[in-house]
Write a protein that holds these residues in place. Structure first.
Motif, PDB file in Angstrom:
ATOM      1  N   GLU A  15       3.910   7.461  -7.748  1.00  0.00           N
ATOM      2  CA  GLU A  15       4.036   8.858  -8.577  1.00  0.00           C
ATOM      3  C   GLU A  15       4.190   9.775  -7.324  1.00  0.00           C
ATOM      4  N   ALA A  16       4.388  10.942  -8.042  1.00  0.00           N
ATOM      5  CA  ALA A  16       4.594  12.074  -6.967  1.00  0.00           C
ATOM      6  C   ALA A  16       3.332  12.849  -6.594  1.00  0.00           C
ATOM      7  N   GLU A  17       3.168  13.221  -5.404  1.00  0.00           N
ATOM      8  CA  GLU A  17       1.994  13.991  -5.089  1.00  0.00           C
ATOM      9  C   GLU A  17       0.585  13.184  -5.228  1.00  0.00           C
ATOM     10  N   SER A  18       1.003  11.928  -4.752  1.00  0.00           N
ATOM     11  CA  SER A  18      -0.006  10.870  -4.841  1.00  0.00           C
ATOM     12  C   SER A  18      -1.054  11.013  -3.646  1.00  0.00           C
TER      13      SER A  18
ATOM     14  N   LEU B  58       1.064  -1.326  -0.033  1.00  0.00           N
ATOM     15  CA  LEU B  58       0.222  -0.121   0.033  1.00  0.00           C
ATOM     16  C   LEU B  58       0.939   1.324  -0.024  1.00  0.00           C
ATOM     17  N   MET B  59       2.109   1.181   0.778  1.00  0.00           N
ATOM     18  CA  MET B  59       2.681   2.399   0.815  1.00  0.00           C
ATOM     19  C   MET B  59       3.570   2.642  -0.564  1.00  0.00           C
ATOM     20  N   ARG B  60       3.788   1.425  -1.409  1.00  0.00           N
ATOM     21  CA  ARG B  60       4.445   1.443  -2.530  1.00  0.00           C
ATOM     22  C   ARG B  60       3.594   2.216  -3.494  1.00  0.00           C
ATOM     23  N   VAL B  61       2.273   1.619  -3.405  1.00  0.00           N
ATOM     24  CA  VAL B  61       1.193   2.414  -4.541  1.00  0.00           C
ATOM     25  C   VAL B  61       1.266   3.824  -4.262  1.00  0.00           C
ATOM     26  N   GLN B  62       1.298   4.236  -3.045  1.00  0.00           N
ATOM     27  CA  GLN B  62       1.208   5.696  -2.711  1.00  0.00           C
ATOM     28  C   GLN B  62       2.345   6.455  -3.286  1.00  0.00           C
ATOM     29  N   LEU B  63       3.681   5.816  -3.092  1.00  0.00           N
ATOM     30  CA  LEU B  63       4.788   6.432  -3.443  1.00  0.00           C
ATOM     31  C   LEU B  63       4.994   6.281  -5.122  1.00  0.00           C
TER      32      LEU B  63
ATOM     33  N   GLN C 126       7.657  15.950  -4.264  1.00  0.00           N
ATOM     34  CA  GLN C 126       7.163  16.653  -5.349  1.00  0.00           C
ATOM     35  C   GLN C 126       7.674  16.309  -6.519  1.00  0.00           C
ATOM     36  N   GLU C 127       6.848  16.559  -7.848  1.00  0.00           N
ATOM     37  CA  GLU C 127       7.467  16.184  -8.828  1.00  0.00           C
ATOM     38  C   GLU C 127       8.562  16.805  -9.571  1.00  0.00           C
ATOM     39  N   GLU C 128       8.854  17.897  -9.002  1.00  0.00           N
ATOM     40  CA  GLU C 128      10.254  18.513  -9.454  1.00  0.00           C
ATOM     41  C   GLU C 128      11.446  17.908  -8.936  1.00  0.00           C
ATOM     42  N   MET C 129      11.154  17.099  -7.878  1.00  0.00           N
ATOM     43  CA  MET C 129      12.667  16.421  -7.246  1.00  0.00           C
ATOM     44  C   MET C 129      12.912  15.362  -8.150  1.00  0.00           C
ATOM     45  N   GLY C 130      12.167  15.053  -9.224  1.00  0.00           N
ATOM     46  CA  GLY C 130      12.930  13.933 -10.317  1.00  0.00           C
ATOM     47  C   GLY C 130      12.844  12.583  -9.502  1.00  0.00           C
ATOM     48  N   LEU C 131      12.031  12.258  -8.746  1.00  0.00           N
ATOM     49  CA  LEU C 131      12.516  10.907  -8.099  1.00  0.00           C
ATOM     50  C   LEU C 131      11.411   9.901  -8.369  1.00  0.00           C
ATOM     51  N   ASP C 132      10.271  10.447  -9.412  1.00  0.00           N
ATOM     52  CA  ASP C 132       8.981   9.532  -9.837  1.00  0.00           C
ATOM     53  C   ASP C 132       9.588   8.252 -10.429  1.00  0.00           C
ATOM     54  N   ILE C 133      10.475   8.141 -11.437  1.00  0.00           N
ATOM     55  CA  ILE C 133      10.968   6.880 -11.950  1.00  0.00           C
ATOM     56  C   ILE C 133      11.626   5.947 -10.977  1.00  0.00           C
ATOM     57  N   TYR C 134      12.269   6.621 -10.195  1.00  0.00           N
ATOM     58  CA  TYR C 134      12.908   5.393  -9.131  1.00  0.00           C
ATOM     59  C   TYR C 134      11.899   5.026  -8.175  1.00  0.00           C
TER      60      TYR C 134
ATOM     61  N   MET D 244      15.554  11.780  -1.149  1.00  0.00           N
ATOM     62  CA  MET D 244      14.326  11.325  -0.921  1.00  0.00           C
ATOM     63  C   MET D 244      14.140  10.947   0.694  1.00  0.00           C
ATOM     64  N   PRO D 245      13.566  11.786   1.405  1.00  0.00           N
ATOM     65  CA  PRO D 245      13.527  11.171   3.019  1.00  0.00           C
ATOM     66  C   PRO D 245      12.583  10.386   3.140  1.00  0.00           C
ATOM     67  N   ARG D 246      12.926   9.330   4.359  1.00  0.00           N
ATOM     68  CA  ARG D 246      12.155   8.305   4.569  1.00  0.00           C
ATOM     69  C   ARG D 246      10.862   8.663   5.355  1.00  0.00           C
ATOM     70  N   ARG D 247      10.130   7.805   5.415  1.00  0.00           N
ATOM     71  CA  ARG D 247       8.878   8.268   6.640  1.00  0.00           C
ATOM     72  C   ARG D 247       8.166   9.492   6.108  1.00  0.00           C
ATOM     73  N   VAL D 248       8.152   9.997   4.735  1.00  0.00           N
ATOM     74  CA  VAL D 248       7.402  10.824   4.289  1.00  0.00           C
ATOM     75  C   VAL D 248       6.593  10.574   3.323  1.00  0.00           C
ATOM     76  N   TYR D 249       5.331  10.688   3.340  1.00  0.00           N
ATOM     77  CA  TYR D 249       4.118  10.290   2.560  1.00  0.00           C
ATOM     78  C   TYR D 249       4.127  10.549   1.014  1.00  0.00           C
ATOM     79  N   THR D 250       4.822  11.584   0.650  1.00  0.00           N
ATOM     80  CA  THR D 250       4.744  12.016  -0.767  1.00  0.00           C
ATOM     81  C   THR D 250       6.033  12.747  -0.987  1.00  0.00           C
TER      82      THR D 250
END
Lengths: 875, 135
Positions: free
Chosen positions: A90-93, A83-88, A489-497, A481-487
């Protein structure tokens, strides 16, 4: 007979007829018409029916129950992760809210750390240790039952927080002050503290049982230098459990007291310290990782030689590595606190230990690699999981050494790099060996092999899914990318990972689903395993698959580290019933074990052996099925559960039932000491104890005292830490503690110790009247000390709510009074039985054990008295 | 076996186990006591004078490290001698006991060396860092 083969041959040596255990069902035939094997089977069988299910205590049944329960929690924790992975993904899910995400990462981490890995390893041990060690049962099978009920119900209580809508949300570490009364009002954190607290009790109970089984219930001849590596690993794990879980229980108690009755342990405004919680938690938390990893390496060290078809390279060095890892793991806790704000000199201790632990880990890895490279590997599913383990764990280990360097740790702390690191260690280092172990040993206990094709599919999905899920986290962590944060931002460029990680997580989950399918499919359709499907080297492979209730009818004798490979006669037959001598001789041990396979057949007899050399010491009756361990487990969980909802009347009721269950559990079920026992003793020169082992009882009591001592050390650590936080001691102009009454109580306690010694001395001399008199005097002296100390505490000029000093003063005093109360309760019951004439000169284990407990309490009392009452006068 | 020889045998076995614990306990005591002294000194500003250019708290902890090294180093040498005597000079007496003694001598020696190394590694850092600088 001499060992002839240093290495196993490709073909399994034939097993002689007399070695096989006959699997029989309970028979309706009269007792006299049953064969010896059938009689043994009945004596060791669990009772039938629904009530029998609650009473059942056979190690294989309890082991399977614990493992199944742990696996269910593994699935639950995995669902949280998905469930957490689904949330993460995409950005700002908006798939999850921030609050729900906090709850899920708390439940995921807590489930995996408390309810899956350690119980799974303990279940494994309870299941297979008696066979690997060549004995018939665990030493305290009732403790195993209690452990399982407590674990199951504690875990369910924890998950019932979803139903109550009060899910813990402060992470698996529950840092104060976030977890304290101010920032976490409501009952969610009480669920975390109390439900997991009771599950921790279960872990400790199983740990005690495992230590005693390994140290005192090995096959004759199995000295420590011949013990299978798995047993070494479990021994280190079990001791680590005692030293790690006990401080956590004490810490949880202190936090719960802060939340419920207003103590100030973690409140800096009243002299407490939130950093104290971090210390206590990580004193548990870091060894927790190793006490999952160490037994996992034990499994690996069993699988690698068998599938490499040669003995383990560097056996002694692997033992050294296990022992060293066990000790070093307790010198690492501040490794998690490098960013808290500490003096540089303090951090050098932990950075050095963090780097040192790479050496024993490296020793083990090189031992396995050498074994594989110099062997002739067979790539069956258990071995594939070991290869997967080696690859992933090495990667996790390297990043572990990286974060032990303080400057590097500052950069990546609380980032996804750390998430990647510990998942490589915990999934790679723990779950891969668990699956290897299940594929390896399941045929022994189910009688069927797991399907090889489905197993390989499981492995590849799991291995690929794992690396796809967690390798990109190294990169996203470096990118910030910080841990324990639920989302994010898109501009961080973390979506693909994150998207790649999410896909990998689902592939990994698919692997687990294939395993579950394989399990159920193979239980019905799997190929019959035979006794030794892998040509294994250790004793469990010498029994039938599945094994008989009694394990071994005739206990084996060991004179090699690889008995089924090396104890082979010139005719090629495995011979595990003779010592290493010339043909024709018969030793006393051989005669004893032969006789023991035919007598006693009316009670559950097992053998105690020397802790170091494995020589026979005593034959004793293992306790039989009873409803009381289950009742005790239910009652204890009721005590903890009712406190979540502050139902104090239910807590008291639960405590009463728990106390009654303990009495029922230990109620003597005396068997007569007959001529048969006496003759057997004389003939084979070994004590026979049909009413329980003196040795096991004494060792069990010693471990209980050790546990209580560790708990006291945790209280005292808290005391000194709070002392350092407060320049003036006692703070707030409080007077120094009153000396007269505690000194009188201490004198009474010392006197009670002397009378206890006199009483035990008299029972040895057969003077039972003096023994009873002594017990009565001890009770009166102890009760006097208790009364004086209660009076003293009622006169104190402060309550526990005033400040942290007052809180810890009350906590340590309360702990000591509780121990004294337990000692008095124990004394009372021993007295009742003593007046009923239960004890004799030879049969008085309870008297000696209660005396040992009294000595322990007196020692703790003196230490506490010195620190609470005397030390402040000199500082 | 007579009572006296059984007692001697028990004592010998206890000594085997205790020898394993020398290294880990030597390190453990140094680690805990040293850490507590360091924490206490930095929190309370005691032991802050300098001796030969080194902060007093560092001197005290290094002294402790030296003591611990003597214990673990001594343990390593003692066990090395026991191991060499058995492993190189052949096995004497009861084979089972001798096997066990050789095993324990090697385990004890290696653990002593390993924990001596841990002590050295811990102490080295102290020579270069400002002990009570909070980070």
């Amino acid at each position: 007979m001499t060992s002839t083969a240093s290495q196993p041959t490709d073909a399994a040596p034939s097993v002689p007829e007399h070695m096989s255990n006959l699997k029989v069902r309970a028979s309706d035939r009269p007792w006299d018409q049953l064969t010896t094997a059938e009689k043994l089977e009945q004596v060791w069988a669990d009772p039938p029916g629904v009530i029998g299910w609650f009473k059942a205590l056979q190690n294989d049944r309890i082991g399977v129950r614990i493992m199944s329960t742990a696996f269910l929690f593994f699935v639950a924790g995995g669902i949280n992760a998905l469930l957490m992975r689904v949330q993460l993904a995409e950005a700002e899910s908006t798939f999850l809210t921030a609050q729900r995400y906090n709850e899920l990462f708390t439940m995921h981490g807590s489930t995996m750390m408390y309810l899956f890995a350690v119980p799974m390893m303990e279940g494994f041990a309870i299941l297979i240790l008696p066979l690997i060690l060549g004995n018939r049962e665990m030493p305290f099978p009732r403790l195993g039952v209690f452990s399982w009920f407590t674990f199951l119900l504690g875990g369910l209580l924890f998950y019932s927080s979803f139903i109550a809508g009060a899910v813990p949300d402060t992470g698996w570490f529950a840092y104060a002050p976030l977890s304290g009364p101010e920032y976490s009002p409501g009952i969610a954190m009480d669920y975390w503290l109390l439900a997991l607290g009771v599950a921790e009790v279960a872990a400790i109970a199983a740990g005690v049982e495992i230590i005693l089984a390994i140290l005192r219930m090995r096959a004759p001849g199995m000295s420590l230098s011949r013990m299978p590596i798995y047993a070494w690993a479990m021994l280190v794990m079990a001791f680590s459990i005692l030293f790690a879980f006990t401080p956590l229980i004490v810490g949880s108690l202190l936090l719960e007291l802060d939340r419920r009755i207003g103590t100030q342990f973690f409140n800096p405004q009243a002299g407490g310290s939130p950093v104290l919680w971090q210390h206590i938690f990580w004193i548990f938390g870091h060894p927790e990782v190793y006490l999952q990893f160490i037994p996992a390496t034990g499994i690996v060290s069993m699988v690698v030689p068998i599938f490499s078809r040669r003995s383990l390279a560097g056996y002694t060095w692997v033992v050294i590595a296990l022992v060293a890892t066990g000790f070093l793991s307790f010198g690492l806790w501040v490794h998690h606190m490098f960013t808290v704000g500490l003096p540089q000199i303090s951090m050098t201790f932990f950075a050095a230990a963090g780097m040192m632990i790479g050496i024993p880990a490296g020793i083990q890895i090189f031992a396995w690699i050498t074994t594989i490279f110099t062997g002739r590997p067979v790539f069956k599913v258990p071995f594939l999981f070991v290869i997967g383990f080696l690859i992933t764990f090495v990667l996790g280990g390297i990043t572990g050494i990286m974060v032990s360097a303080v400057p590097f740790d500052w950069q990546v702390h609380d980032s996804y790099f750390v998430v990647a690191h510990f998942h490589y260690v915990l999934i790679g280092g723990v779950t891969f060996p668990i699956f290897a172990g299940i594929y390896h040993w399941a045929p022994k206990f189910t009688g069927r092999l797991l399907d090889e094709r489905l197993g390989k599919l499981h492995f590849w999905l799991y291995f690929i899914g794992f690396n796809v899920a967690f390798f990109p986290m190294h990169i996203s962590g470096f990118l910030g990318m910080p841990r324990r944060v639920y989302t994010y931002q898109e501009e961080m460029g973390l979506d693909i990972y994150n998207l790649i990680s999410t896909i990998g997580a689902f592939v990994l989950a698919l692997g687990v689903a294939v395993f579950i399918s394989n399990w159920f499919y193979s239980r019905r359709n799997g190929r019959p395993a035979g006794d030794n499907p892998w040509n294994g080297d250790t004793l469990e492979w010498a029994t039938t698959s599945p094994p008989a209730n009694y394990g071994f009818a005739r206990l084996p004798i060991v004179h090699s580290r690889y008995p089924l490979w090396e104890q082979v006669s010139s005719s090629g037959e495995v011979d595990i019933f003779e010592e290493d001598h010339e043909p024709g001789d018969t030793t006393n041990t051989e005669r004893l074990l032969q006789a023991m396979s035919e007598w006693p057949l009316r009670w559950r007899a097992a053998l105690i052996t020397g802790a170091v050399d494995g020589e026979p010491v005593e034959i004793f009756r293992v306790s039989g099925p009873s409803i009381w361990p289950a009742v005790a487990g239910v009652a204890l969980v009721t005590v903890f559960g009712s406190e979540v909802f502050a139902l104090h009347w239910l807590t008291i009721l639960g405590l009463l039932v728990f106390a009654a269950a303990l009495v029922g559990w230990h109620w003597p079920n005396q068997l007569p000491y007959t001529d048969e026992e006496r003759e057997f003793e004389e003939k084979y020169n070994i004590p026979v104890r049909p009413n329980g082992s003196l040795t096991i009882g004494r060792w069990g009591m010693a471990l209980a005292i050790l546990l209580l001592g560790i708990a006291l050390s945790s209280f005292l650590f808290s005391y000194f830490y709070i002392r350092l936080e407060n320049p003036i001691w006692p703070p707030e102009n409080l007077p120094l503690p009153e000396l007269v009454r505690p000194a009188i109580a201490t004198a009474l306690m010392l006197l009670a110790g002397a009378v206890t010694w006199w009483s035990v001395n008299n029972v040895h001399k057969g003077n039972l009247g003096r023994m009873r008199l002594g017990l009565m005097l001890v009770f009166l002296l102890g009760a006097g000390a208790l009364g004086i100390m209660i009076w003293e505490y009622l006169q104190l000029p402060f309550t526990w709510q005033l400040n942290a000093y007052a809180s810890i003063f009350w906590a340590i005093g309360g702990y000591m009074l509780l121990l004294l109360l337990v000692a008095l309760g124990m004394n009372l019951f021993v007295q009742v039985w003593a007046w009923q004439g239960l004890y004799t000169e030879l049969d008085n284990a309870a008297v000696q054990n209660s005396a040992l407990f009294v000595y322990g309490v007196i020692a703790f009392w003196i230490i506490s008295f010195g620190i609470l009452y005397l030390a402040p006068r000199f500082t | 076996m007579t009572t006296t020889s059984a007692d001697a045998n028990d004592r010998a076995k206890r000594a085997l186990v205790l020898s394993v614990l020398i290294g880990p306990l030597g390190w453990g005591v140094f680690f805990l006591v040293g850490y507590l002294i360091a924490e206490a000194a930095c929190q309370t500003r005691i032991l802050h004078n300098s001796v030969a250019g080194l902060n007093l708290v560092v001197v005290v902890v290094l002294g402790l490290a030296l003591l611990a090294l003597l214990v673990t180093g001594g343990g390593a040498i003692w066990n090395y001698r026991r191991w060499r005597e058995r492993a190189w000079n052949g096995i004497r007496g009861d084979r089972k006991t001798e096997d066990l003694a050789t095993f324990f001598a090697l385990v004890s020696m290696a653990l002593n060396v390993l924990f001596a190394l841990a002590i050295v590694l811990t102490a080295l850092g102290m020579l270069f860092l400002e002990p009570c600088q909070w980070t």
